[in-house]
Design an enzyme around this catalytic site. Structure first.
Site, PDB file in Angstrom:
ATOM      1  CG  HIS A   1       5.059   7.172  -0.243  1.00  0.00           C
ATOM      2  ND1 HIS A   1       4.439   6.886  -1.447  1.00  0.00           N
ATOM      3  CD2 HIS A   1       5.385   5.962   0.297  1.00  0.00           C
ATOM      4  CE1 HIS A   1       4.401   5.570  -1.618  1.00  0.00           C
ATOM      5  NE2 HIS A   1       4.969   4.992  -0.588  1.00  0.00           N
TER       6      HIS A   1
ATOM      7  CG  ASP B   1       8.453   1.145  -3.092  1.00  0.00           C
ATOM      8  OD1 ASP B   1       9.330   1.152  -2.211  1.00  0.00           O
ATOM      9  OD2 ASP B   1       7.247   0.927  -2.849  1.00  0.00           O
TER      10      ASP B   1
ATOM     11  CG  ASP C   1       8.117  -2.096  -1.310  1.00  0.00           C
ATOM     12  OD1 ASP C   1       8.619  -2.023  -2.447  1.00  0.00           O
ATOM     13  OD2 ASP C   1       7.631  -1.109  -0.727  1.00  0.00           O
TER      14      ASP C   1
ATOM     15  CG  HIS D   1       3.704   1.078  -1.617  1.00  0.00           C
ATOM     16  ND1 HIS D   1       4.688   0.397  -0.928  1.00  0.00           N
ATOM     17  CD2 HIS D   1       2.520   0.636  -1.139  1.00  0.00           C
ATOM     18  CE1 HIS D   1       4.118  -0.419  -0.061  1.00  0.00           C
ATOM     19  NE2 HIS D   1       2.812  -0.291  -0.174  1.00  0.00           N
TER      20      HIS D   1
END
Length: 340
Positions: free
Chosen positions: A158, A193, A282, A195
């Protein structure tokens, strides 16, 4: 397989983050590294410490202005009367234009995308060694290793070239990919991931020499919300070198494997000769963020499919948060990749 990690990655110890208006305990805790190390050892990995390659490979991705901010902001912040122990922004610019504030509060708003990347006393040291972990992992692959695992903590996908976000400060997978570019290779980054890897995408969005592919939960209702849509294909020279494959919340293995097949086809068409796997755990059904519903066995199936692509691969740790499954999930993912 070599697993790279440095104990200085423990000293980043964030206490809180904000979600839906609540001040919650930060899930990106040093204990993650303990559980991931245990998972890597259980998979048969040899833990080695990274080399110190200096700031050069990091500055190849991040601006000097931003690196200066990360190095100095905690000391400047805590010198302000009434400041809290962690750097957390409370204002953001309406547009990131030529104006550049001098106050710690303004700088935090400029260089931190959200309230999920608090900067504490040890943040820069841990982020620096997390990046060195990724660089050393790339060097292991460049030296002839078919694969390596970089236990990067804090994670990185990120983080933009000049902005932190979502527990991330330095864009580890991007730094590793640039290491491969500097060696004359043509890397693809596959982010699995839950996200979207918005920072990684942002770093390479205008470039044609690195392919970025991300499979993630639909951002219309999931972090990071403003990036990760299928229409985002790159820009300028990078048009067509970015592929987003958003999936519904609760996605399970069969649907995920369908997106993997699309990702692999694009990686082949790009002509990649090395792969960076941004390994988020995740996606697991028991992860605290509850995005997908992938089983532990399914994580191994995902990495086994990645291994069948047949490229030298650096696995870079991204998300995967505290639960009893975290270590076993990494073990399954590494063993799946290794065909154990």
């Amino acid at each position: 397989m070599k697993a790279i990690f440095d104990d200085r990655q423990y000293v980043h110890d964030p206490k809180h983050f904000m979600r839906n208006g609540d001040r919650l305990e930060n899930p990106e805790q040093p204990e993650r590294a303990d559980r991931l190390k245990a998972g890597a050892i259980a998979a048969g990995c040899d833990i080695v410490v990274p080399s110190d390659n200096g700031l050069g490979p990091i500055a190849a991705i991040h601006t000097s202005e931003y690196l200066g901010f990360l190095r100095t902001i905690h000391g400047r912040w805590t010198a302000v009367d009434g400041a809290g122990p962690e750097v957390i922004p409370n204002i953001h610019p309406p547009a990131r234009t030529a104006s550049y504030p001098s106050s710690p509060a303004g700088l935090a708003g400029y260089h931190q995308a959200d309230t999920s990347c608090p900067i504490s006393e040890g943040t820069w040291e841990s982020a620096y060694w997390s990046a060195q972990t990724a660089i050393t992992g790339a060097d292991v692959v460049l030296a002839g290793g078919r694969s390596a695992y970089a236990l990067c903590r804090p994670p990185g996908h990120h983080a933009f070239s000049d902005m932190a976000g979502g527990f991330c400060f330095l864009s580890n997978a991007a730094i590793a990919a640039q290491r491969f570019v500097a060696a004359g290779l043509r890397p693809a980054i596959l982010d699995v991931d839950v996200h979207h890897g918005n920072g990684t995408q942002g770093v390479f969005y205008n470039r044609a020499d690195v392919l970025t592919v991300s499979i993630h939960a639909d951002p219309s209702g999931f972090y990071p919300f403003f990036w990760g849509y299928a229409a985002e294909r790159g820009d300028g020279a990078g048009l067509g070198s970015n592929l987003n494959l958003p999936l519904p919340r609760g996605t399970r293995e069969p649907e995920y494997q369908e997106s993997l097949a699309v990702a692999f086809e694009r990686i082949r068409d790009f002509g990649a000769d090395v792969l960076v796997l941004a390994l988020g755990l995740d996606t697991h059904v028991n992860d605290p963020f509850e995005g997908f519903a992938i089983s532990t066995e399914g994580l191994g199936d995902i990495t086994a499919a990645v291994a069948k692509v047949g490229l030298p691969t650096l696995l870079v740790q991204e998300g995967g948060y505290l639960s009893d499954d975290l270590g076993p999930n990494l073990t399954a993912a590494l063993q799946g990749f290794l065909g154990v």
